[in-house]
Design a protein around this motif. Structure first.
Motif, PDB file in Angstrom:
ATOM      1  N   GLU A 194       0.771  -0.863  -0.200  1.00 50.22           N
ATOM      2  CA  GLU A 194      -0.010  -0.217  -0.181  1.00 50.22           C
ATOM      3  C   GLU A 194       0.908   1.360   0.005  1.00 50.22           C
ATOM      4  OE1 GLU A 194      -3.394   0.260  -0.339  1.00 50.22           O
ATOM      5  OE2 GLU A 194      -3.314  -1.793  -0.694  1.00 50.22           O
ATOM      6  N   LEU A 195       0.858   1.824  -1.382  1.00 52.00           N
ATOM      7  CA  LEU A 195       1.830   3.089  -1.321  1.00 52.00           C
ATOM      8  C   LEU A 195       1.027   4.062  -2.341  1.00 52.00           C
ATOM      9  CD1 LEU A 195       4.520   4.724  -0.617  1.00 52.00           C
ATOM     10  CD2 LEU A 195       5.365   3.479  -2.598  1.00 52.00           C
ATOM     11  N   ASP A 196       1.177   5.251  -2.176  1.00 48.86           N
ATOM     12  CA  ASP A 196       0.162   6.311  -2.986  1.00 48.86           C
ATOM     13  C   ASP A 196       1.361   6.317  -4.321  1.00 48.86           C
ATOM     14  OD1 ASP A 196      -0.543   8.242  -4.525  1.00 48.86           O
ATOM     15  OD2 ASP A 196      -0.917   9.691  -2.889  1.00 48.86           O
ATOM     16  N   SER A 197       0.788   5.867  -5.577  1.00 47.67           N
ATOM     17  CA  SER A 197       1.734   5.782  -6.451  1.00 47.67           C
ATOM     18  C   SER A 197       2.354   7.279  -6.897  1.00 47.67           C
ATOM     19  CB  SER A 197       0.953   5.505  -7.893  1.00 47.67           C
ATOM     20  OG  SER A 197       0.523   4.326  -7.852  1.00 47.67           O
ATOM     21  N   GLU A 198       1.700   8.387  -6.550  1.00 47.16           N
ATOM     22  CA  GLU A 198       2.004   9.559  -6.725  1.00 47.16           C
ATOM     23  C   GLU A 198       3.456   9.868  -6.226  1.00 47.16           C
ATOM     24  OE1 GLU A 198       1.015  12.401  -8.714  1.00 47.16           O
ATOM     25  OE2 GLU A 198      -0.269  10.774  -9.491  1.00 47.16           O
ATOM     26  N   HIS A 199       3.714   9.152  -5.090  1.00 45.98           N
ATOM     27  CA  HIS A 199       4.995   9.356  -4.335  1.00 45.98           C
ATOM     28  C   HIS A 199       6.315   8.776  -5.261  1.00 45.98           C
ATOM     29  CE1 HIS A 199       3.132  10.568  -0.952  1.00 45.98           C
ATOM     30  NE2 HIS A 199       2.585   9.523  -0.398  1.00 45.98           N
ATOM     31  N   LEU A 200       5.814   7.829  -5.937  1.00 44.57           N
ATOM     32  CA  LEU A 200       7.165   7.630  -6.992  1.00 44.57           C
ATOM     33  C   LEU A 200       6.989   8.008  -8.338  1.00 44.57           C
ATOM     34  CD1 LEU A 200       6.815   3.538  -6.272  1.00 44.57           C
ATOM     35  CD2 LEU A 200       8.266   5.300  -5.236  1.00 44.57           C
ATOM     36  N   PHE A 201       5.811   8.709  -8.678  1.00 48.40           N
ATOM     37  CA  PHE A 201       5.725   9.273 -10.140  1.00 48.40           C
ATOM     38  C   PHE A 201       6.720  10.537 -10.077  1.00 48.40           C
ATOM     39  CE2 PHE A 201       1.626   7.126 -11.211  1.00 48.40           C
ATOM     40  CZ  PHE A 201       1.983   6.076 -11.594  1.00 48.40           C
ATOM     41  N   HIS A 202       6.977  11.226  -8.840  1.00 48.58           N
ATOM     42  CA  HIS A 202       7.420  12.658  -9.017  1.00 48.58           C
ATOM     43  C   HIS A 202       8.560  12.789  -7.988  1.00 48.58           C
ATOM     44  CE1 HIS A 202       3.949  13.878 -11.329  1.00 48.58           C
ATOM     45  NE2 HIS A 202       3.087  13.350 -10.396  1.00 48.58           N
ATOM     46  N   LEU A 203       9.459  11.665  -8.272  1.00 45.86           N
ATOM     47  CA  LEU A 203      10.624  11.921  -7.369  1.00 45.86           C
ATOM     48  C   LEU A 203      11.671  12.972  -7.414  1.00 45.86           C
ATOM     49  CD1 LEU A 203      11.440   7.871  -7.503  1.00 45.86           C
ATOM     50  CD2 LEU A 203      10.276   9.062  -5.668  1.00 45.86           C
ATOM     51  N   ARG A 204      11.675  13.368  -8.715  1.00 48.63           N
ATOM     52  CA  ARG A 204      12.715  14.489  -8.925  1.00 48.63           C
ATOM     53  C   ARG A 204      12.600  15.560  -8.003  1.00 48.63           C
ATOM     54  NH1 ARG A 204      13.286  16.347 -15.121  1.00 48.63           N
ATOM     55  NH2 ARG A 204      11.164  16.410 -14.941  1.00 48.63           N
ATOM     56  N   HIS A 205      11.499  15.953  -7.728  1.00 54.55           N
ATOM     57  CA  HIS A 205      11.195  17.508  -6.981  1.00 54.55           C
ATOM     58  C   HIS A 205      10.713  16.883  -5.407  1.00 54.55           C
ATOM     59  CE1 HIS A 205      10.469  19.611 -11.125  1.00 54.55           C
ATOM     60  NE2 HIS A 205      11.818  19.280 -10.539  1.00 54.55           N
ATOM     61  N   GLU A 206      10.926  15.756  -5.093  1.00 59.49           N
ATOM     62  CA  GLU A 206      10.478  15.534  -3.353  1.00 59.49           C
ATOM     63  C   GLU A 206      11.041  16.436  -2.736  1.00 59.49           C
ATOM     64  OE1 GLU A 206       8.470  13.461  -2.219  1.00 59.49           O
ATOM     65  OE2 GLU A 206       8.238  11.446  -2.774  1.00 59.49           O
ATOM     66  N   PHE A 207      12.260  16.617  -2.894  1.00 57.24           N
ATOM     67  CA  PHE A 207      13.092  17.542  -1.731  1.00 57.24           C
ATOM     68  C   PHE A 207      12.553  18.974  -1.801  1.00 57.24           C
ATOM     69  CE2 PHE A 207      15.322  19.470  -5.192  1.00 57.24           C
ATOM     70  CZ  PHE A 207      15.840  20.424  -4.679  1.00 57.24           C
ATOM     71  N   LEU A 208      11.843  19.545  -2.791  1.00 56.83           N
ATOM     72  CA  LEU A 208      11.259  20.748  -2.767  1.00 56.83           C
ATOM     73  C   LEU A 208      10.562  21.105  -1.483  1.00 56.83           C
ATOM     74  CD1 LEU A 208      10.205  21.466  -6.380  1.00 56.83           C
ATOM     75  CD2 LEU A 208      12.568  22.157  -5.097  1.00 56.83           C
ATOM     76  N   ALA A 209       9.726  19.935  -0.865  1.00 59.98           N
ATOM     77  CA  ALA A 209       9.186  20.284   0.281  1.00 59.98           C
ATOM     78  C   ALA A 209       9.955  20.217   1.411  1.00 59.98           C
ATOM     79  CB  ALA A 209       8.002  18.856   0.400  1.00 59.98           C
ATOM     80  N   LEU A 210      11.227  20.120   1.437  1.00 60.60           N
ATOM     81  CA  LEU A 210      12.196  20.156   2.561  1.00 60.60           C
ATOM     82  C   LEU A 210      12.023  21.522   3.147  1.00 60.60           C
ATOM     83  CD1 LEU A 210      14.052  18.771   4.154  1.00 60.60           C
ATOM     84  CD2 LEU A 210      15.922  19.625   2.586  1.00 60.60           C
ATOM     85  N   LYS A 211      11.788  22.707   2.326  1.00 61.10           N
ATOM     86  CA  LYS A 211      11.917  23.949   2.930  1.00 61.10           C
ATOM     87  C   LYS A 211      10.482  24.049   3.882  1.00 61.10           C
ATOM     88  CE  LYS A 211      13.747  27.146  -0.355  1.00 61.10           C
ATOM     89  NZ  LYS A 211      13.711  28.439  -0.782  1.00 61.10           N
ATOM     90  N   ASP A 212       9.336  23.523   3.639  1.00 61.36           N
ATOM     91  CA  ASP A 212       8.509  23.381   4.575  1.00 61.36           C
ATOM     92  C   ASP A 212       8.436  22.610   5.818  1.00 61.36           C
ATOM     93  OD1 ASP A 212       7.060  25.057   2.736  1.00 61.36           O
ATOM     94  OD2 ASP A 212       5.997  23.301   1.855  1.00 61.36           O
ATOM     95  N   ARG A 213       9.298  21.307   5.632  1.00 63.80           N
ATOM     96  CA  ARG A 213       9.699  20.575   6.727  1.00 63.80           C
ATOM     97  C   ARG A 213      10.698  21.147   7.686  1.00 63.80           C
ATOM     98  NH1 ARG A 213      10.167  16.700   2.759  1.00 63.80           N
ATOM     99  NH2 ARG A 213      12.396  15.921   3.494  1.00 63.80           N
TER     100      ARG A 213
END
Length: 355
Positions: A194-213
């Motif tokens: 069970e894993l949201d497919s979107e979490h693998l379809f857009h890996l290139r920009h995953e780290f952009l959310a790091l600013k918010d974190r």
């Protein structure tokens, strides 16, 4: 061919027994994964992994008798070229490729092949690296095996498997280890595929959310792992935790923010020299850079060891914060080197972003 027209390649890796094939088998049964070509890299003359996904993924190619980080790189290039030719002739149809590596593979040579092979670079692009981590055995594996630590360091996203079999007390020390090695990769829980497919379809920009974190108050993200939060913040380790983990790995994450815009040529020159002289120690670099010459379009830069990927300019900033963000995952690099040399070459003043 523009980057948008290239076929994305997802690299799925993880240490032996961490659940790569089980996850892939489950994903391939979903409608959104039907147009996926799968390349399975297996060791030994009698591989079995491809048999477990072949009946749900018709376009399966096998790279036997070798590790994808060694001699099989040439076979990978030939296999991708063959897939492209068959797709061009209309014999098969796919809109993405998943490469499942062996459990002992270092994904870096594979990424290098995809980025530097002249023909492949026009036809395929690397979407990112997904790494499975066994929640039951992950702590011991990371302590004992350098291959597992390097896989985690190269990850764009970490997929924690077998969480239904692990106790809560086992997850927290593992979360600390993963954050110590790669604080920029979000951690996703996988339970029976069970894993949201979107979490693998857009890996290139995953780290952009790091600013918010990085700038979310600590109290607003309690228990991100144990509560099943689909993302994770960057975990601050106490001095005691760092001392406890230091014997297991000298792989660390350093995050920097730069308030002022930087000159593009000076930044590129600095990064090229750093990669050339210290590439073995710079396992991964991810940056969202405020370029003085193009202030309205942030530049996304990725690098892995000696390899610097072509930069990509986003159409707009993802939020109101326009500071540059630099995330380095290094091994054995002396403290202060990155900030000191960056300041010397660009005149900028990088400030550590403490998670």
């Amino acid at each position: 061919m523009t980057d948008d027209l290239c076929v994305p390649v997802i690299v799925l890796t993880g240490f032996l027994g961490s659940g790569k094939t089980t996850l892939l088998h489950q994903l391939m049964q979903r409608a959104e994964w039907q147009n996926t070509a799968v390349i399975v890299n297996e060791l030994g003359e009698m591989g079995l992994d491809h048999l477990l996904v072949q009946h749900v993924a018709p376009n399966v190619q096998v790279l036997p008798n070798g590790c994808v980080c060694c001699s099989v790189s040439e076979d990978l290039a030939r296999t991708l070229a063959d897939l492209h030719a068959r797709r061009h002739r209309g014999e098969i149809h796919f809109n993405r490729v998943v490469v499942e590596t062996t459990g002992l593979a270092d994904p870096m040579p594979l990424l290098h092949t995809l980025a530097t092979h002249e023909a492949l670079a026009r036809q395929f692009r690397t979407e990112g690296v997904a790494v499975t981590v066994d929640a039951c055995n992950g702590t011991a594996t990371l302590q004992r095996h350098e291959e597992a630590r390097r896989q985690v360091a190269m990850a764009d996203t970490l997929l924690l498997t077998k969480t239904d079999l692990a106790g809560a007390r086992d997850l927290q020390p593992l979360a600390q280890q993963l954050a110590r090695i790669n604080a920029s990769a979000p951690l996703r829980r996988v339970v029976r595929g069970e894993l949201d497919s979107e979490h693998l379809f857009h890996l290139r920009h995953e780290f952009l959310a790091l600013k918010d974190r990085l700038h979310t108050p600590q109290g607003q993200r309690p228990g991100w792992l144990l509560l099943g939060n689909p993302g994770r913040g960057v975990t601050r380790l106490s001095a005691q935790s760092r001392q406890h983990l230091s014997h297991a790995s000298d792989i660390t994450t350093e995050c920097f923010a730069i308030d002022e815009p930087v000159r593009g040529a000076a930044f590129s020159h600095w990064l090229e020299l750093l990669a050339a002289l210290r590439g073995e120690q710079m396992l991964r670099f991810k940056g969202l850079i405020h370029i003085a010459e193009d202030p309205e379009r942030p530049r996304v830069v990725h690098a892995a060891q000696h390899l610097i990927h072509p930069p990509e300019s986003l159409p707009a900033w993802p939020g109101t914060d326009r500071r540059s963000l630099l995330v380095f995952i290094t091994q054995g690099m002396e403290p202060g080197l990155i900030a000191r040399t960056l300041s010397k070459f660009t005149g900028a003043f990088p400030v550590p972003s403490h998670p």
